[in-house]
Design an enzyme around this catalytic site. Structure first.
Site, PDB file in Angstrom:
ATOM      1  N   GLU A  11      11.909  -2.041   3.602  1.00 50.46           N
ATOM      2  CA  GLU A  11      11.702  -0.428   3.513  1.00 50.46           C
ATOM      3  C   GLU A  11      12.761   0.114   3.064  1.00 50.46           C
ATOM      4  O   GLU A  11      14.144  -0.240   2.921  1.00 50.46           O
ATOM      5  CB  GLU A  11      11.408  -0.013   4.950  1.00 50.46           C
ATOM      6  CG  GLU A  11      10.101  -0.549   5.465  1.00 50.46           C
ATOM      7  CD  GLU A  11       9.146   0.431   4.999  1.00 50.46           C
ATOM      8  OE1 GLU A  11       9.150   1.455   4.429  1.00 50.46           O
ATOM      9  OE2 GLU A  11       7.944   0.181   5.820  1.00 50.46           O
ATOM     10  N   GLU A  18      -0.363  -0.787   5.693  1.00 53.22           N
ATOM     11  CA  GLU A  18       0.716  -0.381   6.659  1.00 53.22           C
ATOM     12  C   GLU A  18       0.708   1.063   6.805  1.00 53.22           C
ATOM     13  O   GLU A  18       1.248   1.445   7.976  1.00 53.22           O
ATOM     14  CB  GLU A  18       2.361  -1.020   5.837  1.00 53.22           C
ATOM     15  CG  GLU A  18       3.500  -0.615   6.890  1.00 53.22           C
ATOM     16  CD  GLU A  18       4.120   0.557   6.980  1.00 53.22           C
ATOM     17  OE1 GLU A  18       4.978   0.854   7.435  1.00 53.22           O
ATOM     18  OE2 GLU A  18       3.620   1.455   5.850  1.00 53.22           O
ATOM     19  N   GLU A  19       0.396   1.857   5.817  1.00 55.62           N
ATOM     20  CA  GLU A  19       0.459   3.118   5.943  1.00 55.62           C
ATOM     21  C   GLU A  19      -0.591   3.889   6.786  1.00 55.62           C
ATOM     22  O   GLU A  19      -0.590   5.086   6.938  1.00 55.62           O
ATOM     23  CB  GLU A  19       0.383   3.754   4.370  1.00 55.62           C
ATOM     24  CG  GLU A  19       1.631   3.322   3.619  1.00 55.62           C
ATOM     25  CD  GLU A  19       2.959   4.045   4.027  1.00 55.62           C
ATOM     26  OE1 GLU A  19       2.986   4.854   5.265  1.00 55.62           O
ATOM     27  OE2 GLU A  19       3.926   4.042   3.482  1.00 55.62           O
ATOM     28  N   HIS A  64       6.698   9.452   1.317  1.00 51.30           N
ATOM     29  CA  HIS A  64       5.447  10.220   1.622  1.00 51.30           C
ATOM     30  C   HIS A  64       5.550  11.537   0.672  1.00 51.30           C
ATOM     31  O   HIS A  64       4.510  12.485   0.960  1.00 51.30           O
ATOM     32  CB  HIS A  64       5.058  10.418   2.864  1.00 51.30           C
ATOM     33  CG  HIS A  64       5.037   9.268   3.708  1.00 51.30           C
ATOM     34  ND1 HIS A  64       4.302   9.033   4.794  1.00 51.30           N
ATOM     35  CD2 HIS A  64       4.901   8.018   3.070  1.00 51.30           C
ATOM     36  CE1 HIS A  64       4.262   7.772   5.332  1.00 51.30           C
ATOM     37  NE2 HIS A  64       4.620   7.066   4.212  1.00 51.30           N
ATOM     38  N   ASP A 104       8.623   4.384  -0.885  1.00 53.76           N
ATOM     39  CA  ASP A 104       8.127   3.745   0.144  1.00 53.76           C
ATOM     40  C   ASP A 104       6.802   2.991  -0.181  1.00 53.76           C
ATOM     41  O   ASP A 104       5.721   3.482  -0.275  1.00 53.76           O
ATOM     42  CB  ASP A 104       7.558   4.683   1.237  1.00 53.76           C
ATOM     43  CG  ASP A 104       7.099   4.156   2.288  1.00 53.76           C
ATOM     44  OD1 ASP A 104       7.078   3.016   2.839  1.00 53.76           O
ATOM     45  OD2 ASP A 104       6.457   4.931   3.242  1.00 53.76           O
ATOM     46  N   ASP A 127       1.009  -1.235  -0.008  1.00 56.08           N
ATOM     47  CA  ASP A 127       0.016   0.079   0.109  1.00 56.08           C
ATOM     48  C   ASP A 127       0.740   1.279  -0.046  1.00 56.08           C
ATOM     49  O   ASP A 127       1.919   1.305   0.274  1.00 56.08           O
ATOM     50  CB  ASP A 127      -1.107  -0.128   1.336  1.00 56.08           C
ATOM     51  CG  ASP A 127      -0.378   0.076   2.647  1.00 56.08           C
ATOM     52  OD1 ASP A 127       0.633  -0.732   2.772  1.00 56.08           O
ATOM     53  OD2 ASP A 127      -0.720   0.749   3.438  1.00 56.08           O
TER      54      ASP A 127
END
Length: 355
Positions: A157, A128-129, A331, A98, A74
């Site tokens: 990651e 996860e986000e 992000h 990410d 995700d």
């Protein structure tokens, strides 16, 4: 919408194909379908199962050890950064860092390495986000616990292609002050709870950060005010105020020890723990971790932040972060990853697992 992934493609092209599929948290079904379909059709050496929008695959060769590779599929919401673009050796696009760069590498290794020296487990998970309670690894641990087991876990990651060992723990606390309301025209008749926060802020300003070396990795702790609230009206002396503080602590402290430390630092104040999560020790002395270090070269560094390596560490499994991309780009609208990091991470992992 149906998407087909070619797992035999170059890892960079495979990553670009994964980035091209929108998969904002809770809307990962299209990508999960594509991953599941590709693994079943193109990696017949793997056992594949599906739970929600998480896709799990593994070898069952009876090897003496097992390595778990984990990555979330995700992303945060789209921010005018799709479709992906490949420009001058740099892949741009939502999730390129990410962590679809890591997912692309995982898919490549899953298909390319058919006779590994370690049994391999691949966890492509969802959500996860967003809130930690929604994280797909929690569902895997609850419903398919044996899929989490291994002698080493590698969470892909972004780490700039460097081994980042363990991770910090985190704890948030609320510190509340109280006072007595009064009209601001007669403020001496009240007690201002916001003014009382000054002592908390002074404590924070004077706080000496602890730096600790664990297995050659330097963890720097941090204590920061992250939110202040209080007041009821523009002409009323406030009778309540609150400061929220985030503590990032080295993994040699347990959450209980972190809480005890915070209560000592803020002795005399009204302290409530809001939430917290344990960190993860580096785990670099594990035999499989030593093999990975030899394949990756360079010097491992401490992970400053919290990642899902902590979930594996809580199960007694040594875990590291290792993936392409600069974590500071995560992000952001301009998320991008140099393609050589994707290529190099794929090479290191193929060498490590013996394919």
């Amino acid at each position: 919408m149906t998407v087909e992934l070619d797992l035999t493609a170059d890892p960079v092209d495979l990553t670009a194909a994964v980035v091209a599929v929108p998969s904002v948290s809770e809307d990962e079904a299209v990508l999960a379908d594509a991953v599941e379909r590709a693994l079943r059709a193109q990696a017949p050496h793997l056992e594949v199962v599906r739970t929600g929008n998480a896709v799990l695959a593994r070898t069952n060769l009876g090897r003496a050890s097992r390595v778990v590779l984990a990555g979330h599929i995700d992303t945060v919401p789209v921010n005018d950064n799709l479709p992906p673009r490949l420009v001058d050796g740099v892949l741009h696009g939502l999730g390129a860092v990410d962590m679809k760069g890591g997912v692309g590498v995982m898919l490549h290794v899953a298909a390319a390495v058919t006779d590994p020296k370690h049994d391999l487990t691949f966890l492509f998970y969802d959500c996860e986000e967003i809130d930690a309670s929604r994280n797909g690894l929690l569902r895997v641990e609850r419903d398919l616990a044996d899929w989490m087991r291994g002698d080493l876990a590698i969470v892909l990651e972004p780490s700039n292609g460097t081994i980042e060992a363990g991770c910090q723990g985190t704890m948030r606390i609320a510190i509340r002050t109280s006072g007595v309301r009064a009209h601001t025209a007669r403020g001496w008749m009240g007690v201002n709870a916001i003014h009382a926060i000054g002592a908390v802020l002074s404590t924070l300003a004077a706080y000496e950060t602890r730096v600790v070396d664990i297995d050659g990795c330097t963890y720097r702790e941090g204590l920061q005010a992250v939110h202040v609230s209080g007041g009821v009206a523009g002409n009323v002396v406030p009778d309540a105020a609150e400061v929220r503080v985030n503590f990032r602590f080295a993994p040699d402290r347990s959450p209980a020890q972190a809480e005890a430390h915070l209560r000592e630092v803020f002795a005399g104040f009204d302290v409530t723990v809001v939430d917290g999560a344990a960190g993860a020790l580096p785990g670099l002395t594990a035999p499989a971790a030593q093999e990975l270090l030899a394949a990756a070269g360079g010097t491992p560094v401490a992970k400053l932040g919290w990642t899902d390596v902590a979930r594996f560490a809580a199960l007694g499994i040594p875990a590291v972060n290792f993936g392409p991309g600069d974590p500071t780009m995560a992000h952001t609208q301009h998320e991008h990853v140099p393609v050589e990091q994707i290529t190099e991470c794929a090479r290191v992992l193929r060498q490590f697992v013996g394919g």
